[in-house]
Scaffold this motif. Structure first.
Motif, mmCIF file in Angstrom:
data_model
loop_
_atom_site.group_PDB
_atom_site.id
_atom_site.type_symbol
_atom_site.label_atom_id
_atom_site.label_comp_id
_atom_site.label_asym_id
_atom_site.label_seq_id
_atom_site.Cartn_x
_atom_site.Cartn_y
_atom_site.Cartn_z
ATOM 1 N N LEU A 83 0.828 -1.203 0.000
ATOM 2 C CA LEU A 83 0.000 0.000 0.000
ATOM 3 C C LEU A 83 0.867 1.258 0.000
ATOM 4 N N SER A 86 2.827 1.540 -3.560
ATOM 5 C CA SER A 86 2.013 1.865 -4.739
ATOM 6 C C SER A 86 1.373 3.242 -4.638
ATOM 7 N N SER A 87 1.374 3.855 -3.454
ATOM 8 C CA SER A 87 0.799 5.192 -3.276
ATOM 9 C C SER A 87 1.736 6.259 -3.835
ATOM 10 N N GLN A 88 1.170 7.401 -4.214
ATOM 11 C CA GLN A 88 1.950 8.466 -4.819
ATOM 12 C C GLN A 88 2.955 9.065 -3.843
ATOM 13 N N ASP A 92 0.164 9.616 1.551
ATOM 14 C CA ASP A 92 -0.963 8.857 0.999
ATOM 15 C C ASP A 92 -0.915 7.413 1.484
ATOM 16 N N GLY A 93 0.274 6.820 1.434
ATOM 17 C CA GLY A 93 0.429 5.435 1.862
ATOM 18 C C GLY A 93 0.134 5.252 3.329
ATOM 19 N N ARG A 96 -3.613 5.374 3.965
ATOM 20 C CA ARG A 96 -4.266 4.132 3.513
ATOM 21 C C ARG A 96 -3.968 2.991 4.493
ATOM 22 N N SER A 201 6.932 8.403 -3.816
ATOM 23 C CA SER A 201 7.321 6.999 -3.924
ATOM 24 C C SER A 201 7.836 6.709 -5.328
ATOM 25 N N ALA A 204 5.458 4.141 -7.144
ATOM 26 C CA ALA A 204 4.029 4.456 -7.221
ATOM 27 C C ALA A 204 3.380 3.769 -8.415
ATOM 28 N N PRO A 206 -0.486 3.719 -9.383
ATOM 29 C CA PRO A 206 -1.894 4.033 -9.114
ATOM 30 C C PRO A 206 -2.850 2.916 -9.516
ATOM 31 N N ILE A 209 -3.250 0.335 -6.630
ATOM 32 C CA ILE A 209 -3.736 0.739 -5.309
ATOM 33 C C ILE A 209 -5.047 0.042 -4.955
ATOM 34 N N GLN A 213 -5.721 -2.538 -1.878
ATOM 35 C CA GLN A 213 -6.743 -2.259 -0.866
ATOM 36 C C GLN A 213 -7.758 -3.395 -0.782
#
Length: 335
Positions: A83, A86-88, A92-93, A96, A201, A204, A206, A209, A213
């Motif tokens: 998580l 892969s987040s920007q 953000d990570g 999440r 990241s 990353a 998107p 994501i 999740q």
């Protein structure tokens, strides 16, 4: 309150690196290698607390959690790491991952608090000061190390706040955490510059994501199923031998309506009859393996009104009669 077995597995590896007598610790607190190696297991938090109490007694180190933390391997290869990657951004990570913190432990309800140039990751423990300080110290150090790896070593705490009384070796804590450490605070907190939340990241993705999740949510749903089944088993253990077991009784004991309990179990892809059957199977095997109770007595302890009904059920569960199963266990012990 339960913790994922991976937490204990990482501690196990750290203690081996430190040449700690883990066998003696496990023997005293009732933990086995099976508990550690089972990747799907979730241990009652009080077992974790007992573990640390015994570890301190065996090693004579009042700061064993702090010193073990320095040797704990980096937390890798789990869905929470995916998580983050892969987040920007790191922020953000983190946001999440906080939605799925139950994957590691039920003890702390962590949240992020950002105030200008300062950010705080708060570990709001549901058990308050009943949580063992060794456990918290290991968790916090492990989180910091993980954050450093995610941010290419850019993450750096500016302060650690702990709810515990200030120890005589405060300087040792500041050496390990590489920042100032405050004690007797309302919550356990990692304080750090908020600018790191914008760290980009390099991995990353998107498009991945949503997939990550979904995987995380599936794991959480499994945990929720385990929790509900565990609560049902607790009720069953109190009523099985009284032959008062029914979905209505269990629902009432859990403060639910029968319809709500049935619906929750259905959503978790199981049913009351399935949970009851699995618990009876587990209990029957355990009684046959560990006691000399007559089969007739075991039958009534499991809530069966007739021995013949128990025989039929056990044969359906295991492919053997209770007598055959007990003989198989005895024969294996004699080999």
């Amino acid at each position: 309150m339960r913790d994922a077995s991976i937490l204990l597995r990482l501690v196990h590896e750290a203690m081996l690196a430190m040449n700690v007598n883990v066998a003696e610790i496990y023997q005293q607190c009732g933990i086995t290698l099976d508990h550690i190696e089972d990747k799907k297991a979730r241990l009652k938090h009080r077992a974790n607390t007992k573990f640390w109490q015994v570890a301190e007694a065996v090693t004579g180190d009042h700061s064993i959690g702090l010193h073990v933390a320095e040797h704990v391997p980096l937390y890798r290869g789990q869905v929470l790491e995916y998580l983050f990657l892969s987040s920007q951004t790191f922020g953000d990570g983190l946001n999440r991952a906080l939605n799925y913190q139950r994957l590691l432990s039920d003890v702390a309800q962590s949240y992020l608090d950002v105030n200008g140039e300062q950010a705080s990751l708060v570990f709001d423990t549901a058990l308050g000061d009943e949580v063992d300080h060794h456990f918290i110290e290991c968790i916090i150090f492990g989180v910091i190390r993980f954050f450093k790896s995610i941010t290419q070593d850019q993450f750096s705490p500016s302060m650690i706040q702990l709810i515990f009384d200030e120890p005589s070796n405060k300087a040792e804590y500041e050496r390990v955490f590489q920042c100032s450490v405050e004690f007797n605070r309302p919550k356990n907190v990692i304080v750090f510059p908020s600018a790191i939340l914008e760290f980009q990241s390099q991995h990353a993705e998107p498009d991945l994501i949503d997939l990550h999740q979904e995987v995380a949510q599936a794991h959480v749903e499994k945990i929720e199923k385990q929790d509900l089944v565990y609560q049902i088993r607790q009720v069953l253990s109190e009523h099985l031998d009284k032959k008062e077991v029914s979905l209505e009784l269990v629902a009432q004991s859990l403060g639910l309506s029968p319809r709500s309990l049935r619906s929750q179990l259905s959503a978790l892809d199981t049913s009351f009859n399935q949970v009851l059957s699995e618990y009876r199977t587990f209990l029957a095997k355990r009684l046959l393996e560990r006691t000399q109770e007559p089969v007739e007595e075991i039958c009534y302890l499991l809530g069966f009104s007739e021995v013949s009904a128990f025989y039929r059920a056990f044969k359906r569960w295991t492919g053997m009669t209770p007598i055959e199963y007990r003989k198989t266990i005895l024969d294996s012990e004699c080999v």
